[in-house]
Motif scaffolding. Structure first.
Motif, PDB file in Angstrom:
ATOM      1  N   SER A 146      33.209  48.365  52.001  1.00  0.00           N
ATOM      2  CA  SER A 146      32.131  47.410  51.760  1.00  0.00           C
ATOM      3  C   SER A 146      32.513  46.359  50.739  1.00  0.00           C
ATOM      4  O   SER A 146      33.010  46.673  49.663  1.00  0.00           O
ATOM      5  N   GLY A 147      32.253  45.119  51.117  1.00  0.00           N
ATOM      6  CA  GLY A 147      32.495  44.009  50.197  1.00  0.00           C
ATOM      7  C   GLY A 147      31.311  43.736  49.306  1.00  0.00           C
ATOM      8  O   GLY A 147      31.472  43.371  48.141  1.00  0.00           O
ATOM      9  N   ARG A 181      42.543  43.401  39.687  1.00  0.00           N
ATOM     10  CA  ARG A 181      41.960  43.614  41.014  1.00  0.00           C
ATOM     11  C   ARG A 181      42.211  45.031  41.520  1.00  0.00           C
ATOM     12  O   ARG A 181      41.410  45.588  42.249  1.00  0.00           O
ATOM     13  N   HIS A 197      38.631  47.415  52.185  1.00  0.00           N
ATOM     14  CA  HIS A 197      37.697  48.460  51.778  1.00  0.00           C
ATOM     15  C   HIS A 197      36.443  48.438  52.643  1.00  0.00           C
ATOM     16  O   HIS A 197      36.151  47.444  53.302  1.00  0.00           O
ATOM     17  N   ASN A 242      47.218  35.349  48.345  1.00  0.00           N
ATOM     18  CA  ASN A 242      46.055  36.011  47.760  1.00  0.00           C
ATOM     19  C   ASN A 242      45.912  35.730  46.265  1.00  0.00           C
ATOM     20  O   ASN A 242      44.974  36.232  45.637  1.00  0.00           O
ATOM     21  N   GLY A 295      40.993  49.946  44.137  1.00  0.00           N
ATOM     22  CA  GLY A 295      40.844  48.519  44.441  1.00  0.00           C
ATOM     23  C   GLY A 295      42.014  48.039  45.279  1.00  0.00           C
ATOM     24  O   GLY A 295      42.503  48.749  46.158  1.00  0.00           O
ATOM     25  N   GLY A 296      42.492  46.838  45.009  1.00  0.00           N
ATOM     26  CA  GLY A 296      43.609  46.298  45.773  1.00  0.00           C
ATOM     27  C   GLY A 296      43.623  44.791  45.634  1.00  0.00           C
ATOM     28  O   GLY A 296      43.263  44.258  44.581  1.00  0.00           O
ATOM     29  N   LYS A 297      44.023  44.109  46.710  1.00  0.00           N
ATOM     30  CA  LYS A 297      44.061  42.652  46.639  1.00  0.00           C
ATOM     31  C   LYS A 297      42.728  42.024  47.015  1.00  0.00           C
ATOM     32  O   LYS A 297      42.623  40.805  47.089  1.00  0.00           O
ATOM     33  N   VAL A 298      41.743  42.846  47.289  1.00  0.00           N
ATOM     34  CA  VAL A 298      40.462  42.305  47.734  1.00  0.00           C
ATOM     35  C   VAL A 298      39.722  41.637  46.573  1.00  0.00           C
ATOM     36  O   VAL A 298      39.845  42.042  45.427  1.00  0.00           O
ATOM     37  N   VAL A 299      38.930  40.629  46.935  1.00  0.00           N
ATOM     38  CA  VAL A 299      38.233  39.811  45.948  1.00  0.00           C
ATOM     39  C   VAL A 299      36.876  40.409  45.595  1.00  0.00           C
ATOM     40  O   VAL A 299      36.365  40.250  44.489  1.00  0.00           O
ATOM     41  N   LYS A 300      36.279  41.090  46.569  1.00  0.00           N
ATOM     42  CA  LYS A 300      34.983  41.736  46.372  1.00  0.00           C
ATOM     43  C   LYS A 300      35.153  43.218  46.671  1.00  0.00           C
ATOM     44  O   LYS A 300      36.007  43.587  47.460  1.00  0.00           O
ATOM     45  N   ASN A 301      34.256  44.042  46.130  1.00  0.00           N
ATOM     46  CA  ASN A 301      34.301  45.458  46.462  1.00  0.00           C
ATOM     47  C   ASN A 301      32.978  46.091  46.076  1.00  0.00           C
ATOM     48  O   ASN A 301      32.535  45.950  44.946  1.00  0.00           O
ATOM     49  N   ASP A 348      36.633  34.933  50.518  1.00  0.00           N
ATOM     50  CA  ASP A 348      36.859  36.116  49.701  1.00  0.00           C
ATOM     51  C   ASP A 348      37.168  37.350  50.541  1.00  0.00           C
ATOM     52  O   ASP A 348      37.189  38.467  50.027  1.00  0.00           O
TER      53      ASP A 348
END
Lengths: 466, 466
Positions: free
Chosen positions: B422-423, A170, B420, A110, A185-191, B382
């Motif tokens: 929603s992205g 992130r 999460h 990631n 948040g977290g390791k996600v790229v979008k939110n 992503d």
């Protein structure tokens, strides 16, 4: 929020001792002088108690107790700030993250790095570069903690190409003043899952929550870096070239400006000569990429733009050694200016990139108008200038008066040019009057409302930001 | 905030008419059906009045009045959302930005574009590309307004390399529910001047303030773009390749995944064949840069990674024509799936990139478990997946039940994988229960506290986000 905070008493100390062993707890005279100030030392006060926390659970217990007992809490990293944000201006309990300095996880799938807040910026660079990875934010103060960097949304030189600390956070673990521990948040790229608490926490200078963990975004390490040192006949010509570079669409990684008298300070301070002495003003540019031909293509275009704009020459530094001699000078500017005077304060304004020249010129006017020495350098490529007003031979009283005059003029001018009070050092305590003056009551009430949502009793790093 | 809103009466209408001429004001039956729903049409209600505003001053007058009279206000762009965020679920005054569609300024020295909120995404691309500049956010719905994109922090395909809408918003003009007009951020590149109201406003789905102007960050337009279409024997193999690509440190601009049955829907919908029919699953990758050799260097490495991971072939599309035939299919997926069924709802989860394969596999399990057709595609690069639960032959009642079952399972699994709700499509009204379930009361109370700071009476787009 001018309220009566509870003075820490024996009962409180006994509670703190039940959470933190004596070896990590310091009371009254045991507290080191460093904890009474930050790097600019304009704001002084000792906290009543200092503890070195080891984990979120300890911090949670302390915050919950202090929240119930009206005791101010001041988060503290390395104390390298310049605006008093980490100084206990109302006394209380200071919690240092200096021992929360573990690397928790490097996730190569990631491209994230999870760290505790007390890890130092220079440790992060080294750690990830050994893995051929890259954490781009590059503030000058490499011994700052990452927690502190996140708290001020620290910027640094590479912001022109890569952005600032905010862009590389992130996820966060945060202890709220109530003692609740939340994951953001977290390791996600979008939110897009509700208001961005993550972005609110970044840059909140320890006033909304206590950061106990951070998930950072990494990039692949660029394989090639080249610096150009470009002398110009005058400082005005140097900074006027910056919008032309941006307009050319060949964007460097960093664009710094510097003038001879600051370079001279650095030469004296380091006892080393700068590689060039031909000129009064310089732009220092860096370029990075994955292949030399790709980087060359860009820097050759930028070199042409500089020469057309009146540059005297363009020196290419593609060896490690040459680059280090330039960047070590650049890295020593703050300390060198500090060493050249008796005391100083700083104005960290940011203006649109095409207004840098006007602003730099104005600092010269203020210098004569107020009759006080002003030294400046900074990130011409992102419009963030560091302007130092120097005490030199003046008495405390005269300096205080002249400093106020100079700051009033400088911040007013920055606002007129579409700028803001701080580009990367934050508001803390020292710059609060200028934020209030620029933003006005409606905007400041929003900040206060946000503060209230996170810390209704106003106990977490009180007196800062709003 | 379940409170009694005032029902709009004749006196209110007379006030609205004093601000907005009749040609831009619609009452009761004059209101077009479109204004009663958004693109997913799962949430229905007509506003009582719709006005088309022309400027911040009009909006300021309307908001101030509605704030004083307890009337809900719903900001509205093109209504292309998928979560009911722009639907007047409590009735009230809907203010459309559709006529606030002026390009205000292209500033080439600062690389910024200033626009009104009603400008469409496709208009922005065209406008800046004609100037050899680039606005990277690339959500599928090109007819959305930029105001809507900012309000949901829209993402799109290019987020892998460039980030999302948030990363390209430098400044905003916003009307608060009190009627006050505030300026946030500006053309500056860095900012550490108090809590980031800009980042709070981005993604707040019209609940904190009414965006009336935006300053966007632009980049130089990349000169070369190449797409790779990579067939894999199975969907699992395709998505399992994504973390390997990330780990290789050769990062594409976009990585999309698609499966044959969705491609088939698009072929039927467009009446055009997809360029390849050899496989059940594909990755579609794009790469961009300023020189072909530089782009080639990266995509060749990524092609190798794909082939090593079991790809059947790698088709390179470096002509405009070939690329368009692939991307037109990709662009039609949402509409094509919609056309293949009687009704549908969407789950827009985001998970860490190395969890995409697990999640996609789980959607197949849910499909059999709940016995309902599920189609998915999305941004594998992503971690943002668009998972559609399709009604087909089911009755409304059975569908509602099955949809709930499927959603409960999918959102629970996403949370377990560190994901999460929603992205990029937001929370709006429809996804609120899932946000509450995942984040819990402490986190949701922070959101409510922030809402209170901006809109204490809870009148701006009520019932959304928190």
């Amino acid at each position: 929020m001018n309220r009566a905070y509870k003075k820490i008493d024996q009962e409180d100390i006994e509670f703190f001792q039940s959470v933190i062993p004596k070896s990590r707890l310091f009371i009254g005279e045991e507290i080191h002088e460093d904890y009474s100030k930050d790097e600019l030392a304009g704001v002084h006060r000792y906290p009543d108690v200092v503890v070195e926390a080891l984990c979120a659970e300890e911090i949670s217990k302390l915050l919950k107790y202090c929240n119930e007992h009206d005791i101010p809490v001041i988060p503290r990293g390395q104390g390298t700030g310049l605006v008093g944000a980490s100084v206990a201006i109302h006394g209380g309990l200071m919690i240092s993250t200096i021992k929360m300095n573990r690397f928790i996880e490097l996730d190569k799938e990631n491209l994230t790095l999870t760290v505790e807040p007390g890890v130092l910026l220079m440790e992060i660079s080294k750690y990830v570069e050994d893995e051929d990875l890259f954490y781009p934010p590059d503030p000058g103060e490499k011994s700052a903690t990452i927690g502190g960097n996140i708290s001020t949304n620290a910027g640094g030189m590479r912001a022109v190409k890569y952005g600032v600390t905010r862009d590389f956070v992130r996820g966060l673990e945060v202890v709220l003043m109530s003692g609740e521990i939340i994951q953001i948040g977290g390791k996600v790229v979008k939110n897009a899952s509700g208001y961005s608490i993550k972005d609110l926490m970044v840059g909140s200078e320890g006033t909304l929550g206590f950061i106990t963990k951070a998930i950072l975004k990494l990039l692949p390490l660029p394989k090639v870096a080249v610096s150009l040192l470009v002398p110009f006949p005058t400082l005005e010509q140097a900074v006027e070239t910056v919008p032309l570079i941006i307009k050319s669409k060949f964007i460097p990684t960093a664009i710094e400006y510097m003038e001879r008298r600051v370079i001279k300070n650095a030469e004296d301070f380091l006892g080393k000569k700068f590689p060039d002495a031909s000129s009064d003003a310089y732009l220092l540019l860096t370029f990075d990429g994955n292949a030399l031909d790709e980087v060359e293509r860009i820097y050759e275009k930028v070199a042409d733009v500089c020469l057309e704009a009146g540059a005297i020459d363009v020196f290419i530094s593609d060896t490690q050694e040459r680059q280090e001699s330039i960047w070590s000078a650049r890295g020593a500017f703050l300390e060198a200016i500090k060493a050249s005077t008796t005391a100083m304060d700083e104005c960290d304004v940011v203006v649109p990139r095409n207004q840098v020249a006007k602003f730099v010129k104005y600092t010269k006017e203020v210098e004569s108008l107020v009759d006080i020495r002003i030294a400046s350098f900074g990130h011409a490529g992102d419009g963030n200038l560091h302007v130092y007003v120097l005490k030199d031979q003046y008495s405390d009283e005269v300096y205080t008066q002249k400093l106020k005059e100079a700051f009033d003029l400088l911040y007013k001018r920055a606002a007129e040019l579409g700028g803001h009070v701080s580009g990367e050092h934050g508001i803390g305590y020292a710059k609060l009057p200028y934020l209030v003056a620029q933003q006005g009551p409606v905007y400041m009430n929003l900040l206060k409302g946000i503060k209230f949502a996170f810390d209704p009793k106003g106990l977490l790093n009180p007196g800062k930001v709003c």
